[in-house]
Motif scaffolding. Sequence first.
Motif, PDB file in Angstrom:
ATOM      1  N   GLY A  45      10.837   3.114  -3.250  1.00  0.00           N
ATOM      2  CA  GLY A  45      10.004   3.990  -2.433  1.00  0.00           C
ATOM      3  C   GLY A  45      10.005   5.395  -2.986  1.00  0.00           C
ATOM      4  N   TYR A  90      16.638  -2.519   1.992  1.00  0.00           N
ATOM      5  CA  TYR A  90      15.626  -3.525   2.292  1.00  0.00           C
ATOM      6  C   TYR A  90      16.259  -4.900   2.502  1.00  0.00           C
ATOM      7  CZ  TYR A  90      12.809   0.279   0.485  1.00  0.00           C
ATOM      8  OH  TYR A  90      12.246   1.520   0.276  1.00  0.00           O
ATOM      9  N   SER A 115       6.184  -1.256   7.032  1.00  0.00           N
ATOM     10  CA  SER A 115       5.774  -0.166   6.144  1.00  0.00           C
ATOM     11  C   SER A 115       6.979   0.691   5.793  1.00  0.00           C
ATOM     12  CB  SER A 115       4.710   0.711   6.823  1.00  0.00           C
ATOM     13  OG  SER A 115       5.202   1.255   8.037  1.00  0.00           O
ATOM     14  N   GLY A 116       6.907   1.305   4.604  1.00  0.00           N
ATOM     15  CA  GLY A 116       7.918   2.273   4.195  1.00  0.00           C
ATOM     16  C   GLY A 116       9.318   1.703   4.160  1.00  0.00           C
ATOM     17  N   ASP A 117      10.240   2.431   4.777  1.00  0.00           N
ATOM     18  CA  ASP A 117      11.646   2.027   4.757  1.00  0.00           C
ATOM     19  C   ASP A 117      11.937   0.810   5.616  1.00  0.00           C
ATOM     20  OD1 ASP A 117      12.134   4.154   3.091  1.00  0.00           O
ATOM     21  OD2 ASP A 117      12.722   5.520   4.714  1.00  0.00           O
ATOM     22  N   ALA A 119       9.987  -5.134  -0.988  1.00  0.00           N
ATOM     23  CA  ALA A 119      10.669  -4.175  -1.861  1.00  0.00           C
ATOM     24  C   ALA A 119      10.757  -4.702  -3.288  1.00  0.00           C
ATOM     25  CB  ALA A 119      12.071  -3.892  -1.318  1.00  0.00           C
ATOM     26  N   ASN A 136       7.438  -4.270  -4.937  1.00  0.00           N
ATOM     27  CA  ASN A 136       7.226  -2.870  -5.300  1.00  0.00           C
ATOM     28  C   ASN A 136       8.025  -2.492  -6.545  1.00  0.00           C
ATOM     29  OD1 ASN A 136       5.589  -2.646  -3.062  1.00  0.00           O
ATOM     30  ND2 ASN A 136       7.159  -1.711  -1.778  1.00  0.00           N
TER      31      ASN A 136
END
Length: 293
Positions: free
Chosen positions: A76, A85, A234-236, A243, A246
């Motif tokens: 991130g 994650y 979403s996000g964290d 994850a 990504n």
Amino acid sequence: MAIASSDTAIRTGRITRTFLYLVLLLFALFYMLPLYVMLVNSVKPLDEITGGGMMSLPQTWTLEPWSKAWNSAQIGVEPTGLAPYFWNSIKMVVPAVAISTVLGALNGYVLTKWRFKYDTILFGLMLFACFIPFQIVLIPMARVLGEIGLAGSTGGLVLVHVVYGIGFSTLYFRNYYAAFPTELVRAAQIDGAGFFQIFWRILLPSSGPITVVCVIWQFTNIWNDFLFGASFASGDGAPMTVALNNLVQSSTGVKEYNVHFAGAILAALPTLLVYIVAGRYFVRGLMAGSVKG
């Protein structure tokens, strides 16, 4: 002649078994090849991989890719690694598996031992839910999560997987309890046992095999899910699979394939451990309710 025929049959059986074992060994090696590639490249320096030695054993062994994948890989905004994650997935999987398994057991109990009008139709509708593609429920589920304030949260993912998993868990327990003697339930009713007493004291203690099946199935599906995680988190708050995607799809910096391999193994370890520990009970549990009497 009988002895010769018997000897021939024995020799033929051994040859056939040897051939089957060789074929199975070849298939096992073929399917284990990707795991071998991942393992050996996750403990190599990056220059050995880029130098064309992907299939060879490491000349220099290192655990730095594992440490980086877990602690400091850029996923991130911050270089947090996969660790947060991973725990997001744990917080999602454990309650989702527990709730869907308990609800499936209760549904199977009601649909087999507390029959009511149109119960077969209700079971058919729940079974139909097993065949609905994930993509169809994305927009309705997003609307529901937004209305109840769980959009983009781990709790929302738990709810999604519980709702989607109830059909499977109900199917497993319903078929298993169909073979359970109804006379025991009636005898417990005569002794004054109520609905939940019969469930907790009579049916649930005998449900070990099918519970293992349901837990393995649900755990594997929920842990490996990417679509729901990418759509509703979403996000964290993203799960492990999002994850990892990504990490691998990052377009900045050097492609650290050894870190990617280490991250992929870390993501696969929980399901691998579940199958190693409880896999032998999976087929046994599926077959437990298949033959009545």
